[in-house]
Design an enzyme around this catalytic site. Structure first.
Site, short mmCIF file in Angstrom:
data_model
loop_
_atom_site.label_atom_id
_atom_site.label_comp_id
_atom_site.label_asym_id
_atom_site.label_seq_id
_atom_site.Cartn_x
_atom_site.Cartn_y
_atom_site.Cartn_z
CG ASN A 10 -1.93 -1.16 1.17
OD1 ASN A 10 -2.53 -1.45 0.14
ND2 ASN A 10 -2.05 -1.88 2.27
NE ARG A 17 -2.01 3.10 3.31
CZ ARG A 17 -1.06 2.47 3.99
NH1 ARG A 17 0.20 2.67 3.68
NH2 ARG A 17 -1.37 1.64 4.93
CG ASN A 73 7.34 1.56 5.95
OD1 ASN A 73 6.69 0.72 6.57
ND2 ASN A 73 6.93 2.81 5.79
CG ASP A 86 11.24 -16.59 10.53
OD1 ASP A 86 11.38 -16.16 11.70
OD2 ASP A 86 10.56 -17.59 10.26
CD GLU A 97 10.45 -1.87 12.65
OE1 GLU A 97 11.23 -2.35 13.50
OE2 GLU A 97 9.22 -2.00 12.67
C1 DQA Z 1 3.35 2.13 8.23
C2 DQA Z 1 2.55 1.83 9.49
C3 DQA Z 1 1.83 0.49 9.37
O1 DQA Z 1 1.10 0.23 10.54
C4 DQA Z 1 0.87 0.53 8.19
O2 DQA Z 1 0.27 -0.73 8.01
C5 DQA Z 1 1.50 1.00 6.94
C6 DQA Z 1 2.48 2.09 6.98
C7 DQA Z 1 4.00 3.54 8.29
O3 DQA Z 1 4.90 3.77 7.49
O4 DQA Z 1 3.58 4.37 9.09
O5 DQA Z 1 1.15 0.58 5.84
O6 DQA Z 1 4.40 1.19 8.11
#
Ligand code: DQA
Length: 145
Positions: A10, A17, A73, A86, A97
């Site tokens: 997404n 979005r 991400n 994993d 992250e």
């Molecule tokens: C996200 C946070 C996640 O919880 C969410 O499902 C996303 C985007 C973020 O970048 O804030 O798709 O990883």
């Protein structure tokens, strides 16, 4: 050495979005920010996005073989995927992250991450700037391997 900036499901929809959460900048803007930051820092940066979990797993496996650093991400897979966790555990380079939103201010199911236990650093809630911070950190701190 390449830094892989890997984006999960997404995130190609950034801009349209949930703009109140993720902002109005697009995925193309994010790619540009990462490439421009890499150019400034003299880092080879490869920015990718996928909605297919098997593709993300293959990218992580190749990163492990190539000892590449990864900025990840994993989006929703962060909270759901043992398989992504994993693959992160098996990485051989550094792992940062990143989350655009502050997942800890949001629904409880977003508070757990299968990635965090394997990450060298975590940046949440700084918007797109989190990617720049991650790349600057990787450029500033020498690798141990
Ligand atoms: C996200 C946070 C996640 O919880 C969410 O499902 C996303 C985007 C973020 O970048 O804030 O798709 O990883």
């Amino acid at each position: 050495m390449t830094v892989l900036v890997l984006n999960g499901p997404n995130l190609n929809r950034l801009g349209t979005r949930e703009p109140l959460i993720y902002g109005s900048q697009t995925y193309a803007d994010l790619e540009r920010l990462c490439r421009d930051t890499g150019d400034k820092l003299g880092l080879a940066v490869d920015v990718r996005q996928t909605n297919a979990e098997h593709e993300m797993l293959e990218w992580l496996h190749t990163a492990a073989d190539d000892v590449d650093d990864v900025v990840l991400n994993a989006a929703a897979w962060t909270h759901t995927s043992v398989a992504i966790g994993d693959a992160c555990a098996a990485l051989t380079g550094r792992l940062i992250e990143v989350h655009i939103s502050n997942v800890h201010k949001r629904e409880t199911f977003r508070h757990h991450s299968y990635v965090s236990a394997h990450a060298d650093g975590i940046i949440v809630g700084c918007g797109f700037d989190g990617y720049r911070l991650a790349l600057e950190h990787l450029a500033a701190v020498p690798r141990e391997n």
